[in-house]
Scaffold this motif. Structure first.
Motif, PDB file in Angstrom:
ATOM      1  N   UNK A  47       8.188  -0.871   4.325  1.00 23.26           N
ATOM      2  CA  UNK A  47       7.977   0.174   3.325  1.00 23.26           C
ATOM      3  C   UNK A  47       8.864   0.027   2.099  1.00 23.26           C
ATOM      4  N   UNK A  48       9.965  -0.718   2.195  1.00 22.30           N
ATOM      5  CA  UNK A  48      10.800  -0.902   1.004  1.00 22.30           C
ATOM      6  C   UNK A  48      10.745  -2.340   0.484  1.00 22.30           C
ATOM      7  N   UNK A  63       8.894  -3.423  -7.950  1.00 19.32           N
ATOM      8  CA  UNK A  63       8.200  -2.214  -7.528  1.00 19.32           C
ATOM      9  C   UNK A  63       7.832  -2.305  -6.053  1.00 19.32           C
ATOM     10  N   UNK A  64       7.760  -1.136  -5.421  1.00 16.93           N
ATOM     11  CA  UNK A  64       7.343  -1.040  -4.030  1.00 16.93           C
ATOM     12  C   UNK A  64       5.821  -1.065  -3.941  1.00 16.93           C
ATOM     13  N   UNK A  65       5.253  -1.915  -3.084  1.00 10.34           N
ATOM     14  CA  UNK A  65       3.810  -1.810  -2.815  1.00 10.34           C
ATOM     15  C   UNK A  65       3.543  -0.491  -2.076  1.00 10.34           C
ATOM     16  N   UNK A  66       2.957   0.460  -2.776  1.00  6.57           N
ATOM     17  CA  UNK A  66       2.741   1.785  -2.171  1.00  6.57           C
ATOM     18  C   UNK A  66       1.713   1.710  -1.049  1.00  6.57           C
ATOM     19  N   UNK A  67       0.636   0.980  -1.283  1.00  2.00           N
ATOM     20  CA  UNK A  67      -0.381   0.748  -0.257  1.00  2.00           C
ATOM     21  C   UNK A  67      -1.213  -0.445  -0.677  1.00  2.00           C
ATOM     22  N   UNK A  68      -1.889  -1.046   0.303  1.00  2.00           N
ATOM     23  CA  UNK A  68      -2.776  -2.164  -0.020  1.00  2.00           C
ATOM     24  C   UNK A  68      -3.860  -2.281   1.043  1.00  2.00           C
ATOM     25  N   UNK A  69      -4.966  -2.899   0.639  1.00  2.00           N
ATOM     26  CA  UNK A  69      -6.098  -3.080   1.533  1.00  2.00           C
ATOM     27  C   UNK A  69      -6.671  -4.466   1.268  1.00  2.00           C
ATOM     28  N   UNK A  70      -6.457  -5.370   2.226  1.00  2.00           N
ATOM     29  CA  UNK A  70      -6.919  -6.744   2.038  1.00  2.00           C
ATOM     30  C   UNK A  70      -8.440  -6.823   1.946  1.00  2.00           C
ATOM     31  N   UNK A  71      -9.140  -6.030   2.757  1.00  2.00           N
ATOM     32  CA  UNK A  71     -10.598  -6.088   2.752  1.00  2.00           C
ATOM     33  C   UNK A  71     -11.160  -5.623   1.412  1.00  2.00           C
ATOM     34  N   UNK A 126      12.810   6.070  -5.498  1.00  2.00           N
ATOM     35  CA  UNK A 126      12.668   5.875  -4.056  1.00  2.00           C
ATOM     36  C   UNK A 126      11.390   6.487  -3.494  1.00  2.00           C
ATOM     37  N   UNK A 127      10.700   7.302  -4.283  1.00  2.00           N
ATOM     38  CA  UNK A 127       9.577   8.072  -3.748  1.00  2.00           C
ATOM     39  C   UNK A 127       8.431   7.222  -3.214  1.00  2.00           C
ATOM     40  N   UNK A 128       8.047   6.106  -3.858  1.00  2.00           N
ATOM     41  CA  UNK A 128       6.964   5.304  -3.260  1.00  2.00           C
ATOM     42  C   UNK A 128       7.301   4.805  -1.864  1.00  2.00           C
ATOM     43  N   UNK A 129       8.529   4.335  -1.672  1.00  2.00           N
ATOM     44  CA  UNK A 129       8.937   3.845  -0.351  1.00  2.00           C
ATOM     45  C   UNK A 129       8.993   4.974   0.662  1.00  2.00           C
ATOM     46  N   UNK A 130       9.544   6.112   0.277  1.00  2.00           N
ATOM     47  CA  UNK A 130       9.649   7.250   1.186  1.00  2.00           C
ATOM     48  C   UNK A 130       8.265   7.755   1.583  1.00  2.00           C
ATOM     49  N   UNK A 131       7.385   7.897   0.607  1.00  2.00           N
ATOM     50  CA  UNK A 131       6.034   8.388   0.902  1.00  2.00           C
ATOM     51  C   UNK A 131       5.264   7.416   1.793  1.00  2.00           C
ATOM     52  N   UNK A 132       5.459   6.121   1.556  1.00  2.00           N
ATOM     53  CA  UNK A 132       4.799   5.120   2.411  1.00  2.00           C
ATOM     54  C   UNK A 132       5.363   5.181   3.836  1.00  2.00           C
ATOM     55  N   UNK A 133       6.685   5.261   3.979  1.00  2.00           N
ATOM     56  CA  UNK A 133       7.289   5.292   5.316  1.00  2.00           C
ATOM     57  C   UNK A 133       6.830   6.519   6.099  1.00  2.00           C
ATOM     58  N   UNK A 156       3.409  15.464  -2.891  1.00  2.00           N
ATOM     59  CA  UNK A 156       3.252  15.765  -1.468  1.00  2.00           C
ATOM     60  C   UNK A 156       3.906  14.667  -0.637  1.00  2.00           C
ATOM     61  N   UNK A 157       4.310  15.040   0.570  1.00  2.00           N
ATOM     62  CA  UNK A 157       4.934  14.096   1.493  1.00  2.00           C
ATOM     63  C   UNK A 157       4.208  14.236   2.833  1.00  2.00           C
ATOM     64  N   UNK A 158       3.160  13.455   3.000  1.00  2.00           N
ATOM     65  CA  UNK A 158       2.283  13.574   4.162  1.00  2.00           C
ATOM     66  C   UNK A 158       2.778  12.688   5.301  1.00  2.00           C
ATOM     67  N   UNK A 159       2.753  13.230   6.516  1.00  2.00           N
ATOM     68  CA  UNK A 159       3.227  12.465   7.662  1.00  2.00           C
ATOM     69  C   UNK A 159       2.757  13.099   8.960  1.00  2.00           C
ATOM     70  N   UNK A 160       2.514  12.258   9.964  1.00  2.00           N
ATOM     71  CA  UNK A 160       2.265  12.757  11.316  1.00  2.00           C
ATOM     72  C   UNK A 160       3.569  13.050  12.037  1.00  2.00           C
TER      73      UNK A 160
END
Length: 234
Positions: A47-48, A63-71, A126-133, A156-160
């Motif tokens: 995540x970092x 920059x932090x990769x916030x999200x990615x989708x290979x497909x 730090x927010x992209x890394x924190x939100x991704x983690x 928002x800070x979404x998490x299970x």
């Protein structure tokens, strides 16, 4: 305590991409999604992680990769906008159809998810890394999140996971809170990223005053007041 962090290397590639979506999540925080066939084998294992965003031959930023989708061949990066700076200037005017060039990540430090507790703290950088983690952690994870700045107040800070979230006005208020906090019992992981002078004081508080082991922490200066392109692990 043994070091449980796994270090892995990735093949370093430059990837030509195109902007396909721009979302202003707050007035000073922009999410940009890129697309390109070169993302078919993109890897970001932590995540970092950091990739290089190549603004020009002279200007490049981490920059932090916030999200990615290979497909889907898509990569999202979130930009915290500053008053001045090449990356902020680019993100402020970003629009679908524009081209971009990125490189990396060169490697990853994979931090296990099964610690007894996690602390995630930092300013807007730090927010992209924190939100991704937070999105990656499992439901049984116990997480304390301490974030600073107007962007943190609006996002928002979404998490299970089981999350305790505290927001602060600025880096100094965040530093005061970290100094005052009592770390939970058990073996946990402490993560912080922010401005260099604040990060140095967080390092001294966590490793010195609290005696937390360096093997179970990662404290980084993602930027430095008055400097450009600064990144340092403390």
């Amino acid at each position: 305590m043994s070091n449980r962090i796994q270090r892995v290397r990735h093949e370093l590639k430059r990837r030509e991409l195109q902007v396909v979506d721009v979302r202003h999540l707050t007035p000073d925080y922009v999410s940009v999604t890129f697309k390109g066939e070169t993302l078919h084998d993109f890897v970001s294992s932590s995540y970092d992680d950091h990739l290089k965003f190549l603004i020009s031959d002279e200007e490049r930023r981490d920059f932090t990769p916030r999200s990615y989708n290979n497909e889907k061949r898509e990569l999202t990066i979130e930009f915290a906008l500053h008053a001045t700076g090449a990356a902020s200037d680019w993100a402020r005017q970003a629009a679908p159809g524009q081209s971009a060039l990125v490189a990396g990540p060169r490697g990853s430090m994979i931090i296990p998810m099964d610690y007894a507790w996690h602390v995630l703290a930092g300013d807007a950088s730090a927010l992209p890394a924190i939100r991704r983690r937070l999105e990656e952690l499992p439901a049984e994870a116990q997480v304390q999140v301490l974030v600073a700045g107007p962007e943190a107040a609006a996002l928002s800070f979404d998490s299970a996971a089981q999350v305790s979230l505290q927001r602060y006005d600025d880096g100094q208020a965040l530093l005061t809170a970290i100094r005052a906090m009592a770390l939970p019992a058990g073996v946990g992981f402490f993560w912080f990223a922010g401005e260099a002078s604040v990060a140095a004081q967080v390092r001294d508080a966590v490793f010195g005053d609290k005696g937390h082991p360096r093997e179970a922490a990662r404290i980084s200066a993602y930027w430095k007041q008055g400097a450009s392109g600064h990144h340092e692990d403390l």
